[in-house]
Design a protein around this motif. Structure first.
Motif, PDB file in Angstrom:
ATOM      1  N   ALA A 257      -1.473  -7.245   4.136  1.00 50.15           N
ATOM      2  CA  ALA A 257      -0.543  -8.379   4.126  1.00 50.15           C
ATOM      3  C   ALA A 257       0.874  -7.860   4.398  1.00 50.15           C
ATOM      4  O   ALA A 257       1.224  -6.746   3.986  1.00 50.15           O
ATOM      5  CB  ALA A 257      -0.604  -9.078   2.777  1.00 50.15           C
ATOM      6  N   TYR A 258       1.667  -8.679   5.077  1.00 51.79           N
ATOM      7  CA  TYR A 258       3.039  -8.284   5.454  1.00 51.79           C
ATOM      8  C   TYR A 258       4.013  -9.405   5.138  1.00 51.79           C
ATOM      9  O   TYR A 258       3.667 -10.585   5.235  1.00 51.79           O
ATOM     10  CB  TYR A 258       3.083  -7.951   6.950  1.00 51.79           C
ATOM     11  N   ASP A 259       5.242  -9.016   4.779  1.00 55.77           N
ATOM     12  CA  ASP A 259       6.260 -10.033   4.506  1.00 55.77           C
ATOM     13  C   ASP A 259       6.973 -10.413   5.804  1.00 55.77           C
ATOM     14  O   ASP A 259       6.598  -9.977   6.894  1.00 55.77           O
ATOM     15  CB  ASP A 259       7.233  -9.562   3.415  1.00 55.77           C
ATOM     16  N   LYS A 260       8.022 -11.208   5.649  1.00 56.27           N
ATOM     17  CA  LYS A 260       8.744 -11.735   6.810  1.00 56.27           C
ATOM     18  C   LYS A 260       9.289 -10.634   7.714  1.00 56.27           C
ATOM     19  O   LYS A 260       9.371 -10.796   8.928  1.00 56.27           O
ATOM     20  CB  LYS A 260       9.890 -12.613   6.299  1.00 56.27           C
ATOM     21  N   ASN A 261       9.644  -9.496   7.073  1.00 53.25           N
ATOM     22  CA  ASN A 261      10.215  -8.383   7.848  1.00 53.25           C
ATOM     23  C   ASN A 261       9.177  -7.331   8.207  1.00 53.25           C
ATOM     24  O   ASN A 261       9.517  -6.179   8.490  1.00 53.25           O
ATOM     25  CB  ASN A 261      11.361  -7.743   7.054  1.00 53.25           C
ATOM     26  N   ASP A 262       7.929  -7.728   8.124  1.00 53.28           N
ATOM     27  CA  ASP A 262       6.828  -6.848   8.510  1.00 53.28           C
ATOM     28  C   ASP A 262       6.640  -5.661   7.555  1.00 53.28           C
ATOM     29  O   ASP A 262       6.077  -4.638   7.932  1.00 53.28           O
ATOM     30  CB  ASP A 262       7.021  -6.346   9.956  1.00 53.28           C
ATOM     31  N   GLN A 263       7.125  -5.805   6.332  1.00 55.43           N
ATOM     32  CA  GLN A 263       6.895  -4.767   5.322  1.00 55.43           C
ATOM     33  C   GLN A 263       5.543  -5.016   4.646  1.00 55.43           C
ATOM     34  O   GLN A 263       5.174  -6.178   4.401  1.00 55.43           O
ATOM     35  CB  GLN A 263       8.001  -4.799   4.253  1.00 55.43           C
ATOM     36  N   ASP A 264       4.855  -3.956   4.339  1.00 52.47           N
ATOM     37  CA  ASP A 264       3.526  -4.074   3.724  1.00 52.47           C
ATOM     38  C   ASP A 264       3.622  -4.625   2.293  1.00 52.47           C
ATOM     39  O   ASP A 264       4.283  -4.035   1.441  1.00 52.47           O
ATOM     40  CB  ASP A 264       2.862  -2.689   3.718  1.00 52.47           C
ATOM     41  N   ILE A 265       2.998  -5.763   2.056  1.00 47.63           N
ATOM     42  CA  ILE A 265       2.998  -6.359   0.708  1.00 47.63           C
ATOM     43  C   ILE A 265       1.549  -6.580   0.235  1.00 47.63           C
ATOM     44  O   ILE A 265       1.256  -7.499  -0.530  1.00 47.63           O
ATOM     45  CB  ILE A 265       3.772  -7.692   0.668  1.00 47.63           C
ATOM     46  N   THR A 266       0.662  -5.722   0.716  1.00 48.61           N
ATOM     47  CA  THR A 266      -0.762  -5.879   0.396  1.00 48.61           C
ATOM     48  C   THR A 266      -1.001  -5.937  -1.111  1.00 48.61           C
ATOM     49  O   THR A 266      -1.830  -6.728  -1.580  1.00 48.61           O
ATOM     50  CB  THR A 266      -1.565  -4.707   1.024  1.00 48.61           C
TER      51      THR A 266
END
Lengths: 485, 45
Positions: A293-302
């Protein structure tokens, strides 16, 4: 106008999608994203695996039904989750890759207002070395295609037994942390009956192998149940049936390697053994799908969405078995980080096992993972759908519908032989699924009147009746919604 | 000691007439368990 995206079209996903469609007006869109083109009634795979049903008897194509009922269908597999959107799309979406048709191989960003993750488990055969369906004489009945392969191999073996070959058959769990012992239990009893029907029972040695510490644990810590006028443990009930059918058993066994006709396993006492076989059906470990999963800025939020399976409103605080509570189990299946994401059925991460965790003397964990059968899958999917429907209709968040597995009954009608006059079934109900030791301290956490077992021909009729009733319901035939989950 | 399924019990298990009534009984009993409802476990009364 809302768009509800349902990932998966198994029991849970299909139940959610059909209820949403029935109760929401056409201005709202219900979209199902599933890599499978067919719906399959999984509990009847057992009968495909003994050649008494064909795959066509337990499946039907989803697309024509969905088209007729106004449900959008995308035959695709979800790749990544983007619950905040991205720099291009200011709306949550999942990225899905089409697996069939002209669009095969292409991806699409499927936006949603509400997301139901009903992707179920990944059948993690790779967690056991050498375990792969239709390889090394080991088979599976987890899908209708696996069950078909199992029947072809079993049929060949039966023909060889008719020619005088003595055979060893091994059925059970294929990993130290497998679940779904019930399916293997059904299969071994059905195989035993089929061997009798073909007149080769005396040519076969039939062995049960499982990670259960006791027979009849079923990943639920066993149960105390009413059986006729008696009260008995599920371990006694299963032992009685196995003795009656001449089935040997190996328990507390974590299968760790499969070679051609040989299962390697470790037992709770720390010893390593092998068991040879001519045909095996071993249930693999189940795992999450490894989604990212990724946030709005394409950071991994898995880690906000997944803990193997999807994180929901459970209490995941690590605690010893003695401190486990029924309140640890989720009630609404809502993700705590994103209120518009839900995970009913098998897709949610359980807070812990139900059976007491055990490790071998070598430190290897050998105990069943918690089971989540069709009935709780259907119930949890419907309550998630109902909460979304209420939220949309009332225009404010609603979590009125709740269904903890600690306050929910389940019926398990285990087939133990097919046939209108010769069949048999073991009907077991349990309430609640997760034992509540505060409410029912004297009966192993369960209500005795609602936790009972029955063996006999009626059980087979009941399982057959449920097969037809649930396929009728799944096909959304007239008044389908009157049939409970 | 392992319990055994007696001859009488086996007769009852496989007799279609007895099992027909058992089928109705079981259907209703299971319906009671299933339709008995479900809910949360965390409400504080």
């Amino acid at each position: 106008m809302s768009r509800i995206v349902v990932l998966g079209a198994g029991i849970s996903g299909h139940v959610a999608a059909t209820h949403l469609r029935r109760k929401l007006s056409k201005e709202h869109t219900v979209t199902v994203v599933s890599p499978n083109s067919n719906y399959q009634w999984v509990p009847s795979n057992i009968w495909v695996g003994i050649g008494r049903m064909e795959p066509k008897d337990i499946i039907f194509p989803l697309e024509p039904l969905y088209k007729k009922k106004g449900i959008e269908f995308k035959q695709a597999k979800v790749v990544t989750f983007h619950p905040e959107g991205d720099t291009e799309i200011d709306k949550p979406f999942v990225k899905a890759e089409y697996v069939a048709g002209e669009a095969k191989g292409t991806t699409e960003k499927v936006t949603y207002d509400y997301l139901i993750n009903a992707t179920g488990p990944k059948l993690a055969f790779e967690m056991t070395e050498g375990l792969k369906p239709a390889t090394n004489k080991a088979y599976s009945v987890c899908t209708y295609s696996h069950a078909t392969e199992a029947w072809h191999a079993l049929d060949q073996l039966i023909q060889q037994m008719k020619q005088g070959k003595k055979a060893k058959i091994l059925i059970g769990t294929g990993h130290a942390k497998s679940t779904c012992q019930g399916a293997a239990f059904e299969y071994i009893l059905n195989v035993e009956q089929e061997l009798n029907r073909h007149g080769v029972r005396d040519m076969a040695e039939l062995t049960w192998i499982a990670n259960e510490p006791q027979l009849g644990d079923f990943g639920m810590d066993g149960m105390l149940l009413s059986y006729g006028s008696n009260i008995m443990k599920s371990s006694e009930l299963v032992e009685m049936v196995f003795e009656d059918r001449g089935i040997k058993w190996i328990i507390g066994a974590g299968v760790n390697k499969i070679e051609d006709g040989i299962a390697h396993y470790e037992t709770l006492d720390g010893e390593f053994h092998t068991e040879s076989y001519d045909f095996a059906m071993l249930i693999p470990a189940f795992s999450g799908h490894g989604f990212k999963a990724y946030d709005k800025n394409d950071q991994d939020i898995t880690e906000k969405l997944f803990k193997g399976f999807m994180i929901v409103d459970a209490d995941y605080t690590p605690r010893p078995y003695e401190e486990w509570s029924v309140q640890d189990w989720p009630e609404t299946y809502q993700n705590p980080s994103y209120a518009n994401i839900f995970a009913p059925g098998i897709a949610f991460a359980p807070p812990h096992a139900i059976s007491k965790p055990r490790v071998s003397k070598n430190g290897t964990p050998i105990s069943p993972a918690p089971p989540r059968t069709g009935m709780p899958s259907g119930i949890t999917a419907k309550l998630v759908a109902d909460n979304i429907i209420d939220t949309i209709k009332k225009k404010k968040p609603s979590l009125h519908h709740k269904g903890s597995m600690g306050n929910m009954g389940a019926a398990c009608i285990a087939s133990s032989g097919y046939g209108i006059t010769k069949g048999s079934g073991i009907s077991i109900t349990t309430f609640p699924i997760v034992p509540d030791f505060n409410k029912y301290p004297d009966t192993y956490g369960r209500k005795l009147g609602k936790t009972f077992g029955e063996i006999g021909l009626a059980g087979h009729w009941l399982k057959l009746a449920l097969h037809h009733a649930f396929l009728y319901k799944a096909k959304m035939r007239p008044f389908w919604w009157l049939i409970p989950e | 000691m392992t319990r055994r399924i007696s001859k009488r019990k086996r007769f009852v298990m496989m007799n279609p007439i007895i099992q027909f009534f058992k089928f109705i009984y079981l259907s209703l009993k299971i319906l009671v368990v299933v339709a008995g409802g479900h809910g949360g476990t965390r409400e504080v009364k």
